[in-house]
Motif scaffolding. Structure first.
Motif, short mmCIF file in Angstrom:
data_model
loop_
_atom_site.label_atom_id
_atom_site.label_comp_id
_atom_site.label_asym_id
_atom_site.label_seq_id
_atom_site.Cartn_x
_atom_site.Cartn_y
_atom_site.Cartn_z
N GLY A 12 0.82 -1.19 0.00
CA GLY A 12 0.00 0.00 0.00
C GLY A 12 0.86 1.25 0.00
O GLY A 12 1.48 1.58 1.01
N ALA A 43 -2.61 2.84 -0.45
CA ALA A 43 -2.68 2.20 0.86
C ALA A 43 -4.11 2.03 1.36
O ALA A 43 -4.40 1.07 2.09
N ALA A 65 -4.81 -1.24 3.69
CA ALA A 65 -4.43 -0.99 5.08
C ALA A 65 -5.57 -1.37 6.02
O ALA A 65 -6.74 -1.08 5.74
N THR A 116 0.75 -7.94 3.99
CA THR A 116 0.39 -6.55 3.70
C THR A 116 1.48 -5.61 4.20
O THR A 116 1.85 -5.67 5.37
N VAL A 139 2.33 -1.58 4.45
CA VAL A 139 1.72 -0.26 4.36
C VAL A 139 2.80 0.80 4.52
O VAL A 139 3.57 0.77 5.49
N ASP A 176 -0.81 3.36 13.78
CA ASP A 176 -0.66 2.43 12.67
C ASP A 176 -0.54 0.97 13.11
O ASP A 176 -0.28 0.10 12.28
N GLY A 184 -0.92 -2.91 8.89
CA GLY A 184 -0.38 -3.91 7.97
C GLY A 184 0.49 -4.88 8.73
O GLY A 184 0.83 -4.66 9.89
#
Length: 384
Positions: free
Chosen positions: A81, A289, A293, A313, A315, A330, A334
């Protein structure tokens, strides 16, 4: 006498100093070599040194570039992402693709920034049958392409790596949005050629992804009110009214979410088909993203089509704050979260005083990742 003594002393000292200096340089060289391990830290790029830092998305622990590559080796699908038109992000994507191409399993690149109806032109360029000028014209790449995703395509061309044109043709996105119809009805009325560029189904997810979409649209001057119930599929969505010149706000939001969902389903279906046809190959998707995400729509819809595939994943977040540190906001965005250095935003110019406010607002606004309204084919208006 004293002058002669000083000359003899200096002359005698020169060899000794030269020897000490040589030893110092040797020790310093070894220390610097151990400290600046470009292959481990950046995949070999000095231009990326200290320009990014990767973290485990669950624990927040810092990890190296080589750790990212090692974890990628175990995945069937990698969802990267990105932040659009971010110079560090784009360079990192190229380094990662290069590292993945050297692993035991072959890799295929999938790109949000190429539309499904341009696959033939993309293949023709990769096989050297058309020029780059023809390729960029036929795949609708604009000026931003040269400094964003061109290195990825050129690397694939040189290394014989397949590339999937994964996104919905923007002309069909516009047509869906303007029609105001549920996806299944819209698709059924298309001619077979246009229908072939679209997924068989496109569902409207509820839950956190929908909630983030509503918030993103509100942040982009869309109405803050959401539909009274969250749609769960194209067939169960509230019936759309006949197209009007200015749909009401709930209708705007529903139409925008249909287009967002169609992007997700198209990318998921094209990747799933490639994995089904070539199970020995991994797929690296480069995409905005927002789509991947925190359980984004593309990630969810790919899992529905390929539930046994192992996905990783990644990000990317651009930041002007250094040193680069993990942001708790965050956590869980991910499997891996990468922060990269970006320039500080310039101060906004002073706005001249206005004598009157606009009489009306635009009837529609782009969805969080609109490929229909772009400053270039690789840089959507929005940044979510």
């Amino acid at each position: 006498m004293s002058h002669s003594y000083r000359c003899r002393s200096t002359a005698a000292t020169k060899p000794r100093l030269a020897g000490i200096f040589a030893i110092f340089l040797s020790l310093a060289g070894c220390t610097a070599g151990d400290r600046v391990n470009l292959l481990h830290r950046t995949g070999g790029s000095a231009a990326l040194f200290e320009q990014f830092q990767a973290f485990d998305g669950r624990t927040g622990a810092a990890i190296s570039f080589q750790d990212v590559v090692s974890r990628a080796d175990r995945a069937d699908v990698l969802l990267f992402g990105e932040e659009h038109s971010d110079i560090v992000c784009n360079a990192l994507e190229a380094q990662l693709l290069s590292a993945l191409s050297r692993q035991r399993r072959p890799i295929t690149l999938a790109m949000e920034f190429f539309e499904t109806d341009t696959q033939a032109a993309l293949d023709a360029y990769l096989f050297g049958r058309i020029s780059e000028t023809e390729f960029r014209e036929q795949t609708r790449q604009k000026r931003g392409y040269a400094t964003t995703h061109r290195p990825l395509i050129e690397y694939c061309r040189a290394a014989s790596i397949p590339v999937i044109a994964a996104n919905t043709p923007r002309r069909l996105i516009r047509a869906l949005r303007e029609s105001g119809r549920p996806y299944d009805e819209f698709r059924a009325d298309l001619d077979p050629a246009d229908r072939s560029w679209l997924p068989r189904t496109s569902d409207l997810l509820d839950g956190p992804y929908y909630d983030r979409f509503v918030k993103a649209m509100a942040d982009h001057a869309m109405p803050t009110s959401a539909p009274s119930s969250q749609p769960t599929s194209a067939t169960s969505a509230p019936a759309a009214s006949q197209p009007t010149t200015q749909p009401d706000r709930e209708e705007q939001l529903l139409r925008a979410y249909r287009t967002q969902s169609l992007w997700d389903d198209t990318m998921a279906e094209w990747m799933a088909a490639h994995r089904r046809n070539y199970p020995e190959r991994r797929v690296l998707l480069v995409v905005g993203a927002f789509h991947v995400a925190g359980g984004g729509g593309t990630a969810i819809k790919l899992h529905r089509r390929r539930p046994t595939d192992q996905a990783l994943t990644i990000v990317y977040r651009g930041t002007s704050k250094t040193p680069l540190a993990f942001d708790e906001a965050d956590r869980g965005a991910g499997d891996i979260v990468i922060y990269g250095v970006k320039p500080e935003d310039p101060p906004e110019p002073a706005k001249p005083p206005t004598t009157s406010a606009p009489t009306s607002a635009p009837a529609t606004a782009p969805a969080p990742h609109s490929t229909g309204e772009k400053t270039s084919s690789n840089a959507p208006v929005d940044r979510v």
